[in-house]
Write a protein that holds these residues in place. Structure first.
Motif, PDB file in Angstrom:
ATOM      1  N   CYS A  13       0.757  -1.182  -0.001  1.00  0.00           N
ATOM      2  CA  CYS A  13       0.093   0.034   0.067  1.00  0.00           C
ATOM      3  C   CYS A  13       0.861   1.583  -0.011  1.00  0.00           C
ATOM      4  N   TRP A  15       0.459   4.020   1.384  1.00  0.00           N
ATOM      5  CA  TRP A  15       0.953   4.934   2.536  1.00  0.00           C
ATOM      6  C   TRP A  15       1.797   4.419   3.607  1.00  0.00           C
ATOM      7  N   MET A  41      -2.979   1.567  -4.030  1.00  0.00           N
ATOM      8  CA  MET A  41      -3.165   2.799  -3.108  1.00  0.00           C
ATOM      9  C   MET A  41      -3.619   2.202  -1.821  1.00  0.00           C
ATOM     10  N   CYS A  42      -4.296   1.077  -1.536  1.00  0.00           N
ATOM     11  CA  CYS A  42      -4.522   0.462  -0.337  1.00  0.00           C
ATOM     12  C   CYS A  42      -4.651  -0.911  -0.363  1.00  0.00           C
ATOM     13  N   THR A  43      -4.312  -1.807   0.474  1.00  0.00           N
ATOM     14  CA  THR A  43      -4.549  -3.260   0.340  1.00  0.00           C
ATOM     15  C   THR A  43      -5.924  -3.496   0.096  1.00  0.00           C
ATOM     16  N   GLY A  66       0.206  -3.983   4.217  1.00  0.00           N
ATOM     17  CA  GLY A  66      -0.386  -2.366   4.120  1.00  0.00           C
ATOM     18  C   GLY A  66      -0.106  -2.022   5.677  1.00  0.00           C
ATOM     19  N   CYS A  67      -1.132  -1.201   6.056  1.00  0.00           N
ATOM     20  CA  CYS A  67      -0.741  -0.461   7.205  1.00  0.00           C
ATOM     21  C   CYS A  67      -1.491  -1.354   8.244  1.00  0.00           C
ATOM     22  N   CYS A  72      -4.938   2.316   8.456  1.00  0.00           N
ATOM     23  CA  CYS A  72      -5.287   2.465   7.060  1.00  0.00           C
ATOM     24  C   CYS A  72      -5.697   3.775   6.895  1.00  0.00           C
ATOM     25  N   HIS A  73      -4.973   4.384   5.534  1.00  0.00           N
ATOM     26  CA  HIS A  73      -5.479   5.730   5.315  1.00  0.00           C
ATOM     27  C   HIS A  73      -6.704   5.924   4.806  1.00  0.00           C
ATOM     28  N   TYR A  74      -7.212   4.897   4.463  1.00  0.00           N
ATOM     29  CA  TYR A  74      -8.994   4.821   3.984  1.00  0.00           C
ATOM     30  C   TYR A  74      -9.630   4.314   5.038  1.00  0.00           C
ATOM     31  N   ASN A  78      -7.811  -2.133   5.272  1.00  0.00           N
ATOM     32  CA  ASN A  78      -6.717  -3.225   5.523  1.00  0.00           C
ATOM     33  C   ASN A  78      -7.637  -4.356   6.249  1.00  0.00           C
TER      34      ASN A  78
HETATM   35  S1  FES Z   1      -3.970   2.591   3.019  1.00  0.00           S
HETATM   36 FE1  FES Z   1      -2.359   1.248   3.873  1.00  0.00          FE
HETATM   37  S2  FES Z   1      -3.720  -0.643   4.093  1.00  0.00           S
HETATM   38 FE2  FES Z   1      -5.326   1.063   3.385  1.00  0.00          FE
END
Ligand code: FES
Lengths: 140, 1146
Positions: A13, A15, A41-43, A66-67, A72-74, A78
């Motif tokens: 991801c 971020w 962008m994201c998992t 990911g985060c 998670c940025h979103y 995750n």
């Molecule tokens: S942004 Fe990293 S897992 Fe969603």
């Protein structure tokens, strides 16, 4: 005899884990060249078809990273990934891939060292698993 | 490139400074952000995780609208925004003018490494001989004199610690880009004059200086000779002996300084004449050295002077407003009595140092081991209130955040050790005063097993057997206890950051008794100086969300000033990028950095070219020297003009470093940024495989990896959809629901910026709780505030007031809401607005506990305040007043601290004591939540004789009433272990605050409520007033328990967040953004559930699924759940991903 060199696709991801990879790079840490990073962008956007496609096309292992939970940025991508990977691990063996070939991890932005360790361990583990046995019998 | 004129200069680039800067930039201001540190991020750059998520989340501060104006990457790595310039290692040196026209002089200290040239390769570090404690890791690890400023920083990566550097010069030739400048030439020229009547002194000084590289040293044996030399040459530094025959040192100093005040002089003196030397400093000497002196000390001083002259760069800019956001600094526990052996006991560290122990890039790489000896940690103790709440060291204030920091650190330590580590927190009051704090504490204590011990530890010594720290403390029972642990973490409090004093002098902003900036009453963001605003912890130690709320309020006030002073904030809509026709076949220009020639040594460039051009989409492959620096991007511009590609692929090291270059290139060539991609040449795996390290194999592998990366980049670009994102119109009007403190502040803020506001209030008057509040803890009367707000709102031409109206329905989304309001007569009206602010307020909670309602003498704090206000409260008639805190609060059913009750109780206790000094007051409490500077009123109350008795929730006080008007309380005194009986004339219950935000109303706007019924923020730390749905904000008691001043700030913060939207005529999506392929969509609506931002909905008229471009943040969750491939993520779509997978496995 040349030892088996696995090919690993890692969806990371933007971020957190990608940032950790960058930190590993700027800290001059190395990790096996078996890994190909694909920045997402994201998992939560990792569609199961990407994972299955990677396996069918020749990946010996797939990592989604990911985060950390809650980070998670979103908000919750995750968690979506976690649910999805759990299901995928159940059906992968039906396609002839051991569930162990698919891994999900959380690697935060300052975990450059953990990033390289994860890559190293995964490469090692996949090397032990050997080539995908069913691949030779696959018909596309 | 720096601009000359800014709308605002922000001093301090911690999170508050960044928040203010982003808020202003997002509403059209050009901002200069400076920090005295060499990196942005402040204290938070050293913290990996925050409660309650135990994660970071800082990136959630980044813009959500016009996302493309900022870089989408981890904020701790550095940040970039089109309208913000950042200057590291810079301080304010002079300020002139006033609001709208400040002349700002700045002093930047150069770090020895040119940030434009440094590529962060780290070669210098490998040759630097200096080994020193690593500041960033609180000295727990070692670093070199030339080092990475922050392990994870991308920009301006390396700096030199000038004090530690020996100037051996080893790093200079090894730097591949020539980024390091040790100023050898200027050192040679730097002119020094030594004046001493003793030859031996002159000679030895000259020799030492020559050895240090100072070649331009002259000597004089008398004052007269010195003056002649001074006339002939431009001497920068004088070393003057105090006592000389003829003209003495001080006379010479005066004459030398007379015509050249900037000349630096250092006095040399024997011990007997130190007084004269000190006197000389009044005449302009910088410092003095006592003879016989240590050459090292002398050279260090000369080096300092030299550094200051060569490495300081002055700059001058203008600004309309100034925001001070210098934050705070950690108290040094080694100062003063130091009962805990900090600095002497190796296993005693600060909480900030422990954050580094926990960090993945900290001294132990995140392993839970003892920093001094690497022993795995099994027992850790935290000691609270170190340097806080301590009258003996004039720190009669609470640092507010340490309780939660320790709880979080304990939980993180538990996480790291799979709960194996034993964690104990020794505390005075556990100040869990915010919304999510109490549940976090409960969880830490009950589920994670963090021990909380109420005791003040009085000493830490080394255990005679093991050497481990041994704590001695008095328990609540009054007996002494001992505990041995592996590590002691001191929850050190905070102090104003070191530059505060100088800033106060330069800006004329007042400070309080503890040296923090003093905000104005009810205006947390306003300083005493006009045009100077305050953000974050420079006014008081505060937690993240409070700092950000105040930072947004400061941005608002700055914006107001700018508007008042006639500055035009113009937002250029739609950047100039030309865009590419969607059906134009891809033409990719591939530019590969040759890495200073290394590429051709290790890679077969011919093969790279043929590999790439096999794909007809690649029209040209270009090798460029040094794409890592600004120089390399020049040739690229020419090539783009020449080849006219519609896609650009760049291969260079550390892609995150190049965002500025990429943006500049896009601006100059018109090639949209999203059609450029940078693949990494270095962070791709480089480790030799299996057991061989043969160079040829490495080369072959490296080549393979690089070509795979390039192919993946080509695949990504080829399948990128070049269509420019859509824009949607904005109704440039706001709706504020609720006319209390927060609502009025929000409405006025938006209206003052020129946008219309509909203010809807249920009651027939404005003011909410201000109507019954009499005075504040600090003694400010509330009525004048209410009158003033009331007047301004009623008279404001931009505010339409809807008293006695309620919202009965609402539809729509950011930029275009339609709300139906209804008056008492049932008449309805539809209001159209682009943003919604929920400021519906809150009430004192109802209760039936402790016999409330059965007896006249049992009242609530609100009732007492009303009595005080109306003059009914007859303090003289009361002998004993008892108060019970936390009535119905901080219990599972209402799991939060209302935070205003303790200050209210103490405010009333002090009031009653003042009216009737004989009255006995008992306050029964669980934890006294007098956070920040309100602590001093707690001290005052105890001094005034107010008795505080703690009780445990397991053993609540008993209450009995009698017909004669006396209320009898029974409570167990935990210290004396006896049951107390208190016969009171009045029992006052603090029942706390409950929000008044109907779930249905919130739901109209897609907002949700938290477990306490308050507005659920998008993120409790990083987006404290935003809802998850864009365009919906909350403030005041509907958001969280708050004081008047906090509610006002939250109202302004909500307004500032709303202005980000209102300042646009239309809103556009960023990259990437989701879209719908209508022909494939079956309206199953799975994607609607998947979208965390509520950006997707069904358009009932058109019977199709739509995505709101402004709300979508491009996470791609929708695309992943769509079974038909109808939900797509543009610029990161399935086509691209699949093609990249193909390229990766090739
Ligand atoms: S942004 Fe990293 S897992 Fe969603």
């Amino acid at each position: 005899m040349q030892s088996f060199e696995p090919l690993i696709i890692a969806f990371v991801c933007n971020w957190c884990t990608y940032t950790a990879a960058d930190l590993a790079g700027t800290s001059r840490l190395t990790y096996p060249s078996n890994v190909r990073l694909i920045r997402v962008m994201c998992t939560g956007m990792v569609d199961p078809q990407y994972i299955i496609k990677a396996f069918l096309e020749g990946a010996d292992a797939v990592l989604v990273s990911g985060c950390h939970p809650g980070d998670c940025h979103y908000i919750n991508g995750n968690f979506k990934a976690r649910r999805r990977i759990r299901l995928l691990k159940e059906i992968l063996p039906q396609f002839g891939f051991e569930a162990d070939r698919l891994q999900l991890t959380w690697i935060g932005a300052s975990d450059g060292i953990q990033f390289t360790q994860t890559m190293r361990e995964l490469t090692e583990r996949t090397r032990e698993l050997g080539p995908v046995a069913s691949r030779s019998q696959m018909v596309f | 490139m720096l601009r000359e004129n800014y709308h605002a200069v922000i001093i301090g680039a911690g999170i508050a400074g960044i928040r203010s800067a982003l808020d202003l930039a997002e509403t059209g201001s050009d901002v200069l952000l400076i920090d005295r540190a060499a990196h942005p991020g402040g204290l938070l750059s050293r913290l990996d995780a925050q409660f309650p998520t135990d994660g970071c989340g800082m990136c959630k501060m980044l813009p959500l609208l016009e996302r493309d104006s900022a870089e989408a990457t981890c904020l701790r790595k550095g940040f970039f925004h089109e309208r913000i310039d950042f200057l590291p290692a810079t301080e304010l040196s002079h300020l002139e003018g006033g609001p709208g026209r400040f002349a700002v002089r700045l002093k930047q200290t150069l770090q020895g490494v040119d940030p434009q040239l440094c590529i962060g390769c780290g070669a210098c570090e490998t040759v630097c001989p200096v080994d020193m404690p690593d500041d960033f890791n609180s000295g727990l690890s070692r670093s070199k004199a030339i080092h990475r400023v922050v392990p994870h920083a991308v920009v301006g990566a390396y700096v030199i610690d000038a004090a530690a550097c020996t100037r051996c010069g080893a790093c200079v030739p090894i730097c591949p880009t020539g980024a390091i400048d040790l100023a050898f030439d200027r050192r040679k020229e730097f002119s020094i004059l030594v004046v001493d009547d003793e030859l031996s002194v002159r000679d030895s000084l000259k020799e030492w200086l020559l050895n240090e590289g100072f070649m331009n040293v002259q000597t004089a044996e008398s004052g007269a000779e010195a003056l002649t030399l001074l006339e002939q040459s431009d001497v920068k530094l004088l070393l003057i002996d105090v006592k000389m025959p003829g003209m003495d040192g001080v006379d010479l100093l005066k004459q030398a300084k007379a015509d050249h005040p900037d000349r630096v002089a250092v006095m040399m003196t024997a011990y007997a004449t130190v007084d004269t030397a000190v006197e000389a400093m009044k005449s302009g000497a910088l410092d003095y050295l006592i003879k016989p002196f240590d050459p090292q000390a002398m050279l260090a001083m000369v080096n300092r002077v030299f550094q200051a002259t060569v490495s300081v760069q002055e700059r001058q800019v203008t600004a309309g407003a100034v925001i001070l956001a210098g934050g705070m600094t950690l108290f040094d526990p080694g100062e003063g009595v130091n009962p805990y052996g900090y600095g002497t006991h190796p296993h005693v560290i600060t909480s900030l140092a422990f954050e580094r122990v926990l960090s993945g890039c900290g001294p132990s790489q995140g392993r839970l081991v003892r920093p001094a000896d690497g022993k795995p940690l099994q027992r850790i103790a935290w000691l609270q209130c170190v340097g806080s709440r301590d009258c003996q060291i004039s720190a009669d204030f609470c640092s507010r955040i340490c309780c939660m920091i320790s709880l979080k650190e304990a939980v993180l330590a538990k996480n790291k050790s799979n709960d194996a580590v034993e964690t104990t927190i020794f505390y005075t009051d556990m100040r869990t005063f915010g919304k999510s704090f109490e549940p976090y504490r409960r969880q830490a204590e009950e589920e994670r097993g963090v021990n909380l011990v109420r005791a003040r530890v009085h000493s830490v010594t080394a255990s005679p057997e093991s050497g481990d720290p041994l704590l001695r403390y008095a328990g609540l029972d009054g007996r002494m206890h001992e505990a041995e642990v592996d590590l002691v973490v001191l929850a050190a409090g905070f102090r104003p950051s070191p530059e505060t004093e100088a800033l106060a002098e330069l800006t004329q902003a007042e400070r309080n008794a503890w040296g923090f900036f003093q905000p104005q009453p009810f205006a947390a963001a306003c300083s005493s100086a006009e045009g100077i605003y305050l953000a974050g912890a420079c006014t008081e130690p505060v937690e993240i969300n409070a700092a950000l709320i105040q930072a947004s309020a400061a941005a608002l006030e700055a914006g107001r000033t700018l508007r008042r002073s006639g500055s035009q904030l113009a937002l250029a809509e739609g950047p100039a990028a030309k865009g590419v026709a969607p059906d134009a076949p891809p033409r990719i220009l591939a530019a590969i950095c040759t890495c200073h020639g290394c590429l051709s040594e290790t890679r077969n460039t011919e093969k790279l070219i043929s590999g790439l051009t096999r794909d007809p989409a690649v029209v040209q492959v270009l090798f460029v020297d040094q794409l890592c620096g600004a120089d390399g991007w020049g040739p690229l511009e020419a090539a783009i003009k020449d080849v006219a590609p519609n896609r650009l692929l760049v291969a260079a090291c550390h892609p995150l470093r190049h965002s500025t270059h990429r943006r500049a290139l896009s601006r100059r060539t018109g090639l949209p940024e999203n059609l450029m991609t940078i693949v990494d040449m270095k962070i791709e795996p480089t480790e030799p495989q299996a057991d061989t390290t043969a160079r040829s194999l490495r080369t072959a592998l490296g080549e393979h990896v690089l070509s795979a990366s390039l192919q993946m980049g080509v695949a990504f670009l080829k399948h990128t959809d070049p269509t420019a994102p859509e824009r949607e119109q904005v109704q440039r009007k706001a709706l504020v629901i609720g006319g209390g403190t927060a609502g009025m502040h929000a409405a006025l803020a938006i209206a003052d910026m020129g946008y219309g506001v509909d203010l809807v209030e249920k009651e027939n008057r404005l003011g909410g709780n201000l109507a019954w509040l009499h005075h504040t803890l600090e003694g400010h009367a509330v009525k004048p505030l209410l009158d003033q707000l009331d007047d301004r709102v009623i008279q404001h031409p931009k505010i339409t007031l809807h008293l006695e109206h309620e919202v009965v329905n609402a539809v729509g989304r950011v930029g275009d809401f339609r709300t139906t309001v209804q008056n008492a007569q049932g008449r309805t009206e539809i209001l159209r607005h682009g943003v919604t602010i929920l400021a519906t307020g809150g009430l004192e909670a109802e209760t039936t506990a402790y016999g409330y309602g059965t007896h006249r003498a049992i009242v609530t704090q609100q009732a007492l305040e009303r009595q005080i206000g109306s003059g009914e409260a007859d303090a003289a008639a009361w002998d004993v007043v008892a108060m019970i805190q936390c009535v119905g609060s901080r219990e599972p059913s209402r799991d939060y601290c209302s935070r205003v009750c303790c200050p209210t109780a103490i405010k009333h206790a002090l009031y009653l004591k003042e009216k009737n000094p004989r009255v006995q007051i008992y306050i029964l409490y669980r934890d006294v939540m007098m956070t920040g500077f309100s602590e001093s009123y707690y001290t005052e109350a105890r001094r005034a004789g107010v008795v505080f008795i703690p009780y445990r929730p397991q053993q609540l006080p008993g209450v009995e009433t009698s017909p004669d008007g006396i209320v009898t309380l029974s409570v167990r005194d935990p210290i004396a272990e006896v049951d107390l009986k208190i016969e009171a004339n009045l029992l006052v219950l603090a029942t706390g605050v409950v929000p008044r935000l109907p779930a249905k109303l919130a739901a109209f706007y897609g907002a949700t409520l938290d477990s306490g019924g308050f507005f659920q923020e998008a993120d409790s730390k990083w987006r404290p007033v935003d809802g998850l749905r864009e365009g919906v904000f909350a403030c005041g008691l509907a958001l969280a328990p708050q004081t008047i001043t906090e509610a006002a700030a939250a109202g302004q913060a909500a307004a500032q967040r709303a202005l980000r939207i209102l300042c646009h005529e239309s809103l556009s999506a960023g990259h990437p953004t989701a879209a719908v392929r209508h022909s494939l969509c079956v309206l199953c609506q799975r994607c609607i559930d998947a979208c965390p931002y509520g950006a997707r909905s069904v358009d009932l008229e058109q019977r199709r699924l739509v995505v709101d471009p402004a709300m979508c943040q491009g996470c791609g969750a929708c695309a992943a759940v769509c079974l038909n491939g109808a939900a797509i993520l543009n610029h990161h779509g399935a086509g691209q991903m699949l093609a990249m997978i193909d390229a990766a496995v090739e």
